[in-house]
Enzyme design. Sequence first.
Site, PDB file in Angstrom:
ATOM      1  N   GLY A 248      40.252   6.465  -2.281  1.00  0.00           N
ATOM      2  CA  GLY A 248      40.496   7.895  -2.447  1.00  0.00           C
ATOM      3  C   GLY A 248      39.278   8.722  -2.757  1.00  0.00           C
ATOM      4  O   GLY A 248      39.393   9.916  -3.057  1.00  0.00           O
ATOM      5  N   GLU A 290      39.245  -0.008  -2.543  1.00  0.00           N
ATOM      6  CA  GLU A 290      39.514   0.069  -1.104  1.00  0.00           C
ATOM      7  C   GLU A 290      39.020   1.384  -0.499  1.00  0.00           C
ATOM      8  O   GLU A 290      39.808   2.240  -0.097  1.00  0.00           O
ATOM      9  CB  GLU A 290      41.019  -0.062  -0.855  1.00  0.00           C
ATOM     10  CG  GLU A 290      41.602  -1.376  -1.325  1.00  0.00           C
ATOM     11  CD  GLU A 290      43.112  -1.348  -1.442  1.00  0.00           C
ATOM     12  OE1 GLU A 290      43.694  -2.428  -1.603  1.00  0.00           O
ATOM     13  OE2 GLU A 290      43.707  -0.248  -1.386  1.00  0.00           O
ATOM     14  N   ARG A 330      44.189  16.136  12.283  1.00  0.00           N
ATOM     15  CA  ARG A 330      44.186  16.456  10.859  1.00  0.00           C
ATOM     16  C   ARG A 330      44.339  17.952  10.547  1.00  0.00           C
ATOM     17  O   ARG A 330      45.030  18.307   9.593  1.00  0.00           O
ATOM     18  CB  ARG A 330      42.923  15.893  10.190  1.00  0.00           C
ATOM     19  CG  ARG A 330      42.876  14.362  10.200  1.00  0.00           C
ATOM     20  CD  ARG A 330      41.697  13.819   9.419  1.00  0.00           C
ATOM     21  NE  ARG A 330      41.860  14.067   7.999  1.00  0.00           N
ATOM     22  CZ  ARG A 330      41.162  14.951   7.306  1.00  0.00           C
ATOM     23  NH1 ARG A 330      40.237  15.696   7.905  1.00  0.00           N
ATOM     24  NH2 ARG A 330      41.371  15.115   6.010  1.00  0.00           N
ATOM     25  N   TYR A 334      47.217  18.554   8.008  1.00  0.00           N
ATOM     26  CA  TYR A 334      46.833  18.838   6.621  1.00  0.00           C
ATOM     27  C   TYR A 334      46.119  20.176   6.434  1.00  0.00           C
ATOM     28  O   TYR A 334      45.653  20.463   5.342  1.00  0.00           O
ATOM     29  CB  TYR A 334      45.859  17.769   6.099  1.00  0.00           C
ATOM     30  CG  TYR A 334      46.248  16.341   6.293  1.00  0.00           C
ATOM     31  CD1 TYR A 334      47.527  15.886   6.008  1.00  0.00           C
ATOM     32  CD2 TYR A 334      45.310  15.417   6.731  1.00  0.00           C
ATOM     33  CE1 TYR A 334      47.857  14.547   6.161  1.00  0.00           C
ATOM     34  CE2 TYR A 334      45.624  14.076   6.880  1.00  0.00           C
ATOM     35  CZ  TYR A 334      46.899  13.646   6.606  1.00  0.00           C
ATOM     36  OH  TYR A 334      47.220  12.330   6.757  1.00  0.00           O
ATOM     37  N   CYS A 361      48.983  21.748  24.928  1.00  0.00           N
ATOM     38  CA  CYS A 361      49.950  22.818  25.124  1.00  0.00           C
ATOM     39  C   CYS A 361      50.741  23.036  23.837  1.00  0.00           C
ATOM     40  O   CYS A 361      51.957  22.810  23.770  1.00  0.00           O
ATOM     41  CB  CYS A 361      50.880  22.465  26.286  1.00  0.00           C
ATOM     42  SG  CYS A 361      51.886  23.852  26.834  1.00  0.00           S
ATOM     43  N   TYR A 390      40.154   8.810  10.133  1.00  0.00           N
ATOM     44  CA  TYR A 390      41.489   9.300  10.484  1.00  0.00           C
ATOM     45  C   TYR A 390      41.484  10.226  11.694  1.00  0.00           C
ATOM     46  O   TYR A 390      42.417  10.996  11.888  1.00  0.00           O
ATOM     47  CB  TYR A 390      42.157   9.991   9.278  1.00  0.00           C
ATOM     48  CG  TYR A 390      42.221   9.093   8.074  1.00  0.00           C
ATOM     49  CD1 TYR A 390      43.090   8.011   8.049  1.00  0.00           C
ATOM     50  CD2 TYR A 390      41.385   9.295   6.985  1.00  0.00           C
ATOM     51  CE1 TYR A 390      43.128   7.154   6.965  1.00  0.00           C
ATOM     52  CE2 TYR A 390      41.415   8.442   5.892  1.00  0.00           C
ATOM     53  CZ  TYR A 390      42.290   7.381   5.896  1.00  0.00           C
ATOM     54  OH  TYR A 390      42.329   6.524   4.815  1.00  0.00           O
TER      55      TYR A 390
END
Length: 443
Positions: A248, A290, A330, A334, A361, A390
């Site tokens: 994170g 991670e 993204r 988001y 489109c 991502y």
Amino acid sequence: MYLHGTSKINAKGHLEIGGCDVTDLAKEFGTPLYIVDEALVRGRAQEFMSAFRQTGLRFQVAYASKAFCVMAMCRVAEEEGMSLDVVSDGELYTALKAGFPADRIHFHGNNKTPEEINMALDANIGCFVVDNFNELHLLNALAADKGKTVNVLLRITPGVEAHTHDYISTGQQDSKFGFDLGNGTAFRAVETTLGLANLNILGVHSHIGSQIFEVEGFRMAVEKVAAFAVEIREKLGRTFTVLNLGGGYGIRYVEGDKPLPLGVYVNAIADAVKSVCADANFPLPEVWIEPGRSIVGDAGTTLYTVGTSKDIPGVRKYIAVDGGMTDNPRPALYESKYEAVLANRANDSLEEVVSVAGKCCESGDMLIWDLNLPKVESGDLLAVFCTGAYNYAMASNYNRIRRPAVVFVKDGQADLVVARESYDNIVGNDLLPARLRKEPVSK
């Protein structure tokens, strides 16, 4: 203009990454094109590894392959001494195909299928991160069928909410992931696991969210997770040997993003673990983390060719590029923000404000709103920064648009690591039943 890693503007006024002029990359590989700064990826990995070595703790830094999973990236992760976490059979297959050591692979996911679990068992992976009671019993039964005992971590939700987007916050109580710590579910999960003969519980896993710019959330998570480990030792007689604090760690996408040096995150976690364990007379566990985005995010740049434009006087000017939400969903998901430059005219004076539209489109296919650029012309190359995490991972074939190629650049060399999809790739899995086939016209 903020440039990451080895990126610079060369004497021609062109963007250069890894010693490669991106205008040359566009000619050789076409656009859209994902460009990965390999030296920056390796540098980020080395920062994490070095910071942990200095703490004196036993550790594993597992690259979160969901951020960007291709065989070349798995090889780089292995060469830098990292472990690897996967969340699907496809990611596992990619890692194994790349020759990644199975004993350094951790399998995540809230709904692992029997086929995925059997695949991982046959590969003898290092650890399963178990998410729910169904999986506990399924994994135990499948391991028993193969005569194996497997290492597990239990994913818990510690009740810590990171200051991030709701869709990427995962440590709070109301989450689809893990066993809840606050209501006693996590304790029951440990009890259950200890009663299953083919599971060996190493410890617990927690992950509080993504794109985090402070350490307090990690400290709180450590305190809660470590306190839980102490409770388990006192009440159930089991001493955890592993605490996994997830990932994170944030990166800089745009001005105003202020990520901390990676060592600051590591030191905060290490200090909290040492402090809590000392107070409870608890043996220091091995600490796993991670990172994904913080390894590859700002090492990626997507290169587009500008096509059409639309100027609405008094409203805005749109420019359209040859990619969009198919290679970067993204912003639509988001409302993510990005910075960009005209890669072929990077030193030209800024003259206009434009909004960058994709070619799908969909009205929502917008990559960047209100971007300051030189006077944009059709055929210009637009480089969008920080697209390493991502983007390729979530790319799609919406509108049957082919996914871009990926190149790794380093020391003036560009290596194609993912080929651009072909038209045959697009229809490769299509089938026409006999009743729909077009028969030759008889004479």
